[in-house]
Enzyme design. Structure first.
Site, PDB file in Angstrom:
ATOM      1  N   ALA A  78       5.321   8.508   3.199  1.00 37.05           N
ATOM      2  CA  ALA A  78       4.486   9.124   2.168  1.00 37.05           C
ATOM      3  C   ALA A  78       3.639  10.273   2.721  1.00 37.05           C
ATOM      4  O   ALA A  78       3.336  11.226   2.000  1.00 37.05           O
ATOM      5  CB  ALA A  78       3.592   8.080   1.502  1.00 37.05           C
ATOM      6  N   THR A  79       3.263  10.211   3.991  1.00 34.24           N
ATOM      7  CA  THR A  79       2.496  11.321   4.565  1.00 34.24           C
ATOM      8  C   THR A  79       3.302  12.613   4.485  1.00 34.24           C
ATOM      9  O   THR A  79       2.803  13.651   4.027  1.00 34.24           O
ATOM     10  CB  THR A  79       2.118  11.022   6.032  1.00 34.24           C
ATOM     11  OG1 THR A  79       1.301   9.843   6.062  1.00 34.24           O
ATOM     12  CG2 THR A  79       1.368  12.184   6.659  1.00 34.24           C
ATOM     13  N   ASN A 158      -5.207   2.870  -2.204  1.00 34.46           N
ATOM     14  CA  ASN A 158      -4.858   1.976  -1.110  1.00 34.46           C
ATOM     15  C   ASN A 158      -6.005   1.069  -0.682  1.00 34.46           C
ATOM     16  O   ASN A 158      -5.795   0.046  -0.052  1.00 34.46           O
ATOM     17  CB  ASN A 158      -4.367   2.795   0.088  1.00 34.46           C
ATOM     18  CG  ASN A 158      -5.251   3.968   0.410  1.00 34.46           C
ATOM     19  OD1 ASN A 158      -5.467   4.845  -0.443  1.00 34.46           O
ATOM     20  ND2 ASN A 158      -5.792   4.008   1.610  1.00 34.46           N
ATOM     21  N   GLN A 186       1.302   3.155  -2.929  1.00 26.17           N
ATOM     22  CA  GLN A 186       0.850   1.780  -3.204  1.00 26.17           C
ATOM     23  C   GLN A 186       1.323   1.297  -4.579  1.00 26.17           C
ATOM     24  O   GLN A 186       0.964   0.189  -4.989  1.00 26.17           O
ATOM     25  CB  GLN A 186      -0.678   1.704  -3.159  1.00 26.17           C
ATOM     26  CG  GLN A 186      -1.277   2.014  -1.818  1.00 26.17           C
ATOM     27  CD  GLN A 186      -1.069   0.895  -0.800  1.00 26.17           C
ATOM     28  OE1 GLN A 186      -0.720  -0.228  -1.134  1.00 26.17           O
ATOM     29  NE2 GLN A 186      -1.316   1.212   0.470  1.00 26.17           N
ATOM     30  N   SER A 206       6.558   5.353  -0.007  1.00 28.17           N
ATOM     31  CA  SER A 206       6.656   4.998   1.404  1.00 28.17           C
ATOM     32  C   SER A 206       7.410   3.688   1.559  1.00 28.17           C
ATOM     33  O   SER A 206       7.109   2.707   0.878  1.00 28.17           O
ATOM     34  CB  SER A 206       5.243   4.839   1.980  1.00 28.17           C
ATOM     35  OG  SER A 206       5.304   4.286   3.281  1.00 28.17           O
ATOM     36  N   GLY A 207       8.391   3.666   2.479  1.00 25.54           N
ATOM     37  CA  GLY A 207       9.173   2.452   2.684  1.00 25.54           C
ATOM     38  C   GLY A 207       8.340   1.259   3.106  1.00 25.54           C
ATOM     39  O   GLY A 207       8.498   0.161   2.578  1.00 25.54           O
ATOM     40  N   HIS A 208       7.414   1.481   4.039  1.00 28.21           N
ATOM     41  CA  HIS A 208       6.751   0.311   4.619  1.00 28.21           C
ATOM     42  C   HIS A 208       5.644  -0.264   3.740  1.00 28.21           C
ATOM     43  O   HIS A 208       4.974  -1.221   4.124  1.00 28.21           O
ATOM     44  CB  HIS A 208       6.261   0.601   6.047  1.00 28.21           C
ATOM     45  CG  HIS A 208       5.052   1.467   6.170  1.00 28.21           C
ATOM     46  ND1 HIS A 208       3.781   0.946   6.342  1.00 28.21           N
ATOM     47  CD2 HIS A 208       4.909   2.806   6.187  1.00 28.21           C
ATOM     48  CE1 HIS A 208       2.922   1.940   6.467  1.00 28.21           C
ATOM     49  NE2 HIS A 208       3.576   3.085   6.367  1.00 28.21           N
ATOM     50  N   CYS A 332      -6.504   4.084   8.566  1.00 21.68           N
ATOM     51  CA  CYS A 332      -6.582   5.389   9.196  1.00 21.68           C
ATOM     52  C   CYS A 332      -7.996   5.716   9.660  1.00 21.68           C
ATOM     53  O   CYS A 332      -8.193   6.542  10.523  1.00 21.68           O
ATOM     54  CB  CYS A 332      -6.124   6.474   8.227  1.00 21.68           C
ATOM     55  SG  CYS A 332      -4.798   5.924   7.180  1.00 21.68           S
TER      56      CYS A 332
END
Ligand SMILES: *Cc1c(COP(=O)(O)O)cnc(C)c1O
Length: 392
Positions: A78-79, A158, A186, A206-208, A332
Site C-alpha cells: 500500500a505504501t 489503521n 485496512q 496491501s497484501g499483509h 510506524c
C-alpha cells in the site's frame, strides 16, 4: 514444539499485519518451487504458467473489489500504491491543476507524499476530522474546487478503525473534476466494495493486511472514466506501463488467494469478529471503570478497538502485559514517544492520546484468547493505577 507455540503472546495487533493464511501459503509454494517462470517470458510453458497464475490472481483481486481485472495494477504494497496514486496523478496534472486535499489522520505514507509535493509547489489542504474521527463530506465539498487535482481520503483508519464516507466523497470529487484516491489497506477484505458502483478513481490495498504476505499490494486504476496518472518508474512497460518491473508470481498468487478467501468468508467472519469485540468490551466494562473507546462507535471496522484507560500511559501498559501483543498506535511511529497524531486529531488532549491502546482482532483470534487478554489488561490497569495512587 507445540509448547513453544502455545507460549507465544496472544496476537492482537491485526492492524499492524495479519498472519499469512495457511491456505495462501499452500497456493504460493508451487510458484517458489517448480513453477518459477518469468511471467513476462511467454514463449514457453514456464513463463506461460506463471503468467496464467498472475492473471488469475488479478481477476481474484478485481472480483473482491467489484472491479475489472484490467483495473488492477500489482505493486509492492500500500505504501507504493499510495505513492504511485498521489505522485502519479500530480505528475499528470502538473500545469493543469495545483491543489491536493487529504486529511490529518491519513497514514504517514499519504501525508509524506503530500508533504513532498508541497515542497514542489503544490498547495495541500489537510482536512480536520471530528471527535469521532470522521471526515465531514461538507468539509470536503468546501475544500475542493476546479483547481483540485486529487483528493486522498482513506477508507478505514489503521489506528481507530473509523470507516470514512468514501462513496459520498467520491461523488463530490467527480462533480468537481478532481481525481479521488482512497487508501483502503485496512478496508479491503474487511468491508464490502463494489467499485463499479462508486466514484472512487484509485484505491490502494496491501497484501499483509488481508492474510497474504508482506511485499505485495495493488492499486485499482479506474478505466471508465479513465483515471489519469504517470508512472514513478521507467522500465519494461509491465502493468500497463504504470508499474514496470518483473512481477513476483508467488506474491501475486498469495494476494489473489487471500482476496478469494476474504470474499467467501467476509460476512461470517465479520459476525464472528463483532461478537468477539463485544465480548472484549463487555469484559473490560465488567472489570474496569474510566476508559473510553476512541473513534466512531457506529462507523468502525469491527476488528479494531482503540481504548484509552484514564491515568494509564499506553507504553507502560503494553510493557506490563508481555503475554499480549498489542500496539499503542501506528507501528510506524512506535519508536517515538509522541502521542499518536491520529488520537490528537480527535481533539482528545495529550493524556487521553497517550493512553490509547490499539486492540486488533482477526481471523485467528479465539474466545479463549479474548478472555485471557481481557483478564491481563484488567489486572495490569488495576495494578498500574494502584501503584500510581500509592506513589502520591
Ligand atoms: C499498512 C498500511 C499501509 C502501508 O502498507 P504496506 O503494504 O505495509 O506498505 C498504508 N496505509 C494503511 C492505512 C495501512 O494500514
Amino acid at each position: 514444539m507445540k509448547d513453544s507455540v502455545l507460549e507465544r503472546p496472544i496476537y492482537l495487533d491485526y492492524q499492524a499485519t495479519t498472519p499469512t493464511d495457511p491456505r495462501v501459503v499452500d497456493a504460493m509454494l508451487p510458484y517458489l518451487r517448480e513453477k518459477f517462470g518469468n511471467p513476462h517470458s511467454i514463449q514457453h510453458t514456464y513463463g506461460r504458467e506463471a503468467e496464467a497464475a498472475v492473471e488469475t490472481a488479478r481477476a481474484q483481486v478485481a472480483e473482491l473489489l467489484g472491479a475489472d481485472e484490467r483495473e488492477i495494477i500489482f505493486t509492492s504494497g500500500a505504501t507504493e500504491s499510495n505513492n504511485l496514486a498521489i505522485k502519479g496523478v500530480a505528475a499528470f496534472q502538473k500545469g493543469r491543476r495545483d491543489h491536493i486535499v487529504t486529511a490529518v489522520t491519513e497514514h504517514k505514507c499519504v501525508l509524506e507524499s503530500c508533504r513532498r509535493l508541497e515542497g514542489e509547489g503544490w498547495r495541500v489542504t489537510y482536512l480536520p476530522v471530528g471527535q469521532d474521527g470522521l471526515v465531514d463530506p461538507a468539509v470536503v465539498e468546501a475544500a475542493v474546487d476546479d483547481t483540485t487535482a486529487l483528493v486522498s481520503i482513506m477508507a478505514v483508519n489503521n489506528e481507530i478503525g473509523t470507516i470514512q464516507p468514501v462513496d459520498r466523497i467520491g461523488e463530490i470529487c467527480r462533480a468537481r473534476g478532481a481525481s479521488f484516491h482512497s487508501d483502503a489497506a485496512q478496508a479491503v477484505g474487511k468491508i464490502p466494495f463494489d467499485l463499479s458502483a462508486t466514484k472512487i478513481d484509485l484505491l490502494s490495498l496491501s497484501g499483509h493486511k488481508v492474510y497474504a504476505p508482506m511485499g505485495i499490494g495493488a492499486l485499482f486504476v479506474r478505466r471508465r472514466p479513465r483515471a489519469r496518472l504517470l508512472p514513478l518508474f521507467d522500465g519494461g512497460g509491465q502493468e500497463r506501463g504504470l508499474r514496470p518491473g518483473t512481477l513476483a508470481p508467488h506474491l501475486c498468487v498469495g494476494l489473489g488467494t487471500a482476496c478469494a478467501i476474504a470474499k467467501a468468508e467476509m460476512d461470517t467472519e465479520n459476525q464472528r469478529l463483532a461478537a468477539l469485540s463485544d465480548r472484549l468490551r463487555g469484559r473490560l466494562e465488567a472489570g474496569l471503570d474510566r476508559f473510553w473507546i476512541n473513534g466512531s462507535r457506529d462507523h468502525r471496522f469491527v476488528g479494531n478497538l482503540n481504548v484509552s484507560f484514564q491515568d494509564i500511559d499506553a507504553e507502560e501498559l503494553v510493557r506490563a502485559i508481555p503475554g499480549v501483543a498489542l500496539s499503542t498506535g501506528s507501528a510506524c511511529t512506535s519508536a517515538s514517544v509522541e502521542p499518536s497524531y491520529v488520537l490528537q486529531a480527535l481533539g482528545l488532549g495529550d493524556d487521553r492520546a497517550r493512553s490509547g491502546v490499539r486492540i486488533g482482532l482477526g481471523r485467528f483470534t479465539t474466545e479463549a484468547e479474548i478472555d485471557q487478554a481481557a483478564a491481563e489488561i484488567i489486572a495490569a490497569v488495576t495494578a498500574l493505577r494502584a501503584a500510581s495512587t500509592a506513589a502520591q
